[in-house]
Design a protein around this motif. Sequence first.
Motif, PDB file in Angstrom:
ATOM      1  N   GLN A  74       0.829  -1.206   0.000  1.00  0.00           N
ATOM      2  CA  GLN A  74       0.000   0.000   0.000  1.00  0.00           C
ATOM      3  C   GLN A  74       0.865   1.258   0.000  1.00  0.00           C
ATOM      4  OE1 GLN A  74      -2.727  -1.246   3.352  1.00  0.00           O
ATOM      5  NE2 GLN A  74      -4.167  -0.210   1.975  1.00  0.00           N
ATOM      6  N   VAL A  75       1.915   1.264   0.812  1.00  0.00           N
ATOM      7  CA  VAL A  75       2.775   2.447   0.923  1.00  0.00           C
ATOM      8  C   VAL A  75       3.443   2.766  -0.414  1.00  0.00           C
ATOM      9  CG1 VAL A  75       4.885   3.351   2.000  1.00  0.00           C
ATOM     10  CG2 VAL A  75       3.195   2.143   3.397  1.00  0.00           C
ATOM     11  N   LEU A  76       3.978   1.752  -1.074  1.00  0.00           N
ATOM     12  CA  LEU A  76       4.767   1.959  -2.289  1.00  0.00           C
ATOM     13  C   LEU A  76       3.961   1.834  -3.584  1.00  0.00           C
ATOM     14  CD1 LEU A  76       7.930  -0.077  -1.235  1.00  0.00           C
ATOM     15  CD2 LEU A  76       7.599   2.420  -1.137  1.00  0.00           C
ATOM     16  N   GLY A  77       2.704   1.421  -3.485  1.00  0.00           N
ATOM     17  CA  GLY A  77       1.914   1.212  -4.694  1.00  0.00           C
ATOM     18  C   GLY A  77       2.345  -0.037  -5.447  1.00  0.00           C
ATOM     19  N   TYR A  78       2.930  -0.995  -4.728  1.00  0.00           N
ATOM     20  CA  TYR A  78       3.362  -2.253  -5.316  1.00  0.00           C
ATOM     21  C   TYR A  78       2.195  -3.242  -5.307  1.00  0.00           C
ATOM     22  CZ  TYR A  78       8.504  -1.580  -5.568  1.00  0.00           C
ATOM     23  OH  TYR A  78       9.771  -1.199  -5.898  1.00  0.00           O
ATOM     24  N   GLN A  79       2.352  -4.337  -6.060  1.00  0.00           N
ATOM     25  CA  GLN A  79       1.330  -5.380  -6.133  1.00  0.00           C
ATOM     26  C   GLN A  79       1.955  -6.726  -5.780  1.00  0.00           C
ATOM     27  OE1 GLN A  79       0.314  -4.725 -10.226  1.00  0.00           O
ATOM     28  NE2 GLN A  79       1.810  -6.208 -10.968  1.00  0.00           N
ATOM     29  N   ALA A  80       1.094  -7.701  -5.486  1.00  0.00           N
ATOM     30  CA  ALA A  80       1.556  -9.018  -5.048  1.00  0.00           C
ATOM     31  C   ALA A  80       1.892  -9.972  -6.183  1.00  0.00           C
ATOM     32  CB  ALA A  80       0.503  -9.654  -4.134  1.00  0.00           C
ATOM     33  N   ALA A  81       1.724  -9.537  -7.423  1.00  0.00           N
ATOM     34  CA  ALA A  81       2.060 -10.377  -8.577  1.00  0.00           C
ATOM     35  C   ALA A  81       3.033  -9.616  -9.472  1.00  0.00           C
ATOM     36  CB  ALA A  81       0.807 -10.741  -9.357  1.00  0.00           C
ATOM     37  N   PRO A  82       3.999 -10.324 -10.058  1.00  0.00           N
ATOM     38  CA  PRO A  82       4.922  -9.636 -10.956  1.00  0.00           C
ATOM     39  C   PRO A  82       4.190  -9.110 -12.187  1.00  0.00           C
ATOM     40  CG  PRO A  82       5.306 -12.005 -11.009  1.00  0.00           C
ATOM     41  CD  PRO A  82       4.276 -11.752  -9.955  1.00  0.00           C
ATOM     42  N   PRO A  83       4.561  -7.922 -12.659  1.00  0.00           N
ATOM     43  CA  PRO A  83       3.903  -7.391 -13.858  1.00  0.00           C
ATOM     44  C   PRO A  83       4.253  -8.231 -15.080  1.00  0.00           C
ATOM     45  CG  PRO A  83       5.808  -6.061 -13.310  1.00  0.00           C
ATOM     46  CD  PRO A  83       5.647  -7.056 -12.195  1.00  0.00           C
ATOM     47  N   ALA A  84       3.398  -8.177 -16.067  1.00  0.00           N
ATOM     48  CA  ALA A  84       3.653  -8.918 -17.306  1.00  0.00           C
ATOM     49  C   ALA A  84       4.959  -8.445 -17.926  1.00  0.00           C
ATOM     50  CB  ALA A  84       2.503  -8.727 -18.285  1.00  0.00           C
ATOM     51  N   THR A 135      13.654 -12.728 -17.754  1.00  0.00           N
ATOM     52  CA  THR A 135      13.925 -13.992 -17.067  1.00  0.00           C
ATOM     53  C   THR A 135      13.445 -13.944 -15.623  1.00  0.00           C
ATOM     54  OG1 THR A 135      16.162 -13.243 -16.536  1.00  0.00           O
ATOM     55  CG2 THR A 135      15.887 -14.580 -18.520  1.00  0.00           C
ATOM     56  N   TRP A 136      13.538 -12.771 -14.967  1.00  0.00           N
ATOM     57  CA  TRP A 136      13.077 -12.712 -13.577  1.00  0.00           C
ATOM     58  C   TRP A 136      11.565 -12.887 -13.508  1.00  0.00           C
ATOM     59  CZ3 TRP A 136       9.624  -9.173 -11.738  1.00  0.00           C
ATOM     60  CH2 TRP A 136       9.487  -7.964 -12.402  1.00  0.00           C
ATOM     61  N   TRP A 137      10.842 -12.366 -14.491  1.00  0.00           N
ATOM     62  CA  TRP A 137       9.388 -12.540 -14.510  1.00  0.00           C
ATOM     63  C   TRP A 137       9.053 -14.022 -14.650  1.00  0.00           C
ATOM     64  CZ3 TRP A 137       5.794 -14.408 -18.036  1.00  0.00           C
ATOM     65  CH2 TRP A 137       4.456 -14.138 -17.730  1.00  0.00           C
TER      66      TRP A 137
END
Length: 140
Positions: free
Chosen positions: A21-31, A35-37
């Motif tokens: 919530q603080v950083l505007g991050y999400q719990a799933a990697p973006p599309a 290789t890291w994805w």
Amino acid sequence: MFWQLTIDANDPARLAAFWGQVLGYQAAPPASDTTWWAHYRGRLGGEESFDDRIFDPAGLKPPLWFQEVPEEKAGKNRLHLDLYPTERDDSLPFERRVEIVEAKVAELVGLGAGVRQRERGDSYYFVVMRDPEGNEFCVS
């Protein structure tokens, strides 16, 4: 080179939710076709998202992993995050920058953070805070 920031936690899901919530991050990697994805999507094993990792939705900033540990936090952090809701814009009047910082502090307190101390000088203002597990960070 790819890297992520790993933070020790007693309750990884709680800290991941807070910092997401603080950083505007999400719990799933973006599309992405990186290789890291592919690595993280493989680690999900059919799940929709992680409960102990958060990702920048644009894929530009490093992921955060909240690693479960049995011990409580002891002593001062050796590493902490600085949040800049003012965007470090020195063209804003000083009192306006203080107002912006205090609004962000109130928001963070509402999410479960605590205030440790406020520091004010002639040209600077920042607030040292603690996340729900006591990890220090600054808002300036």
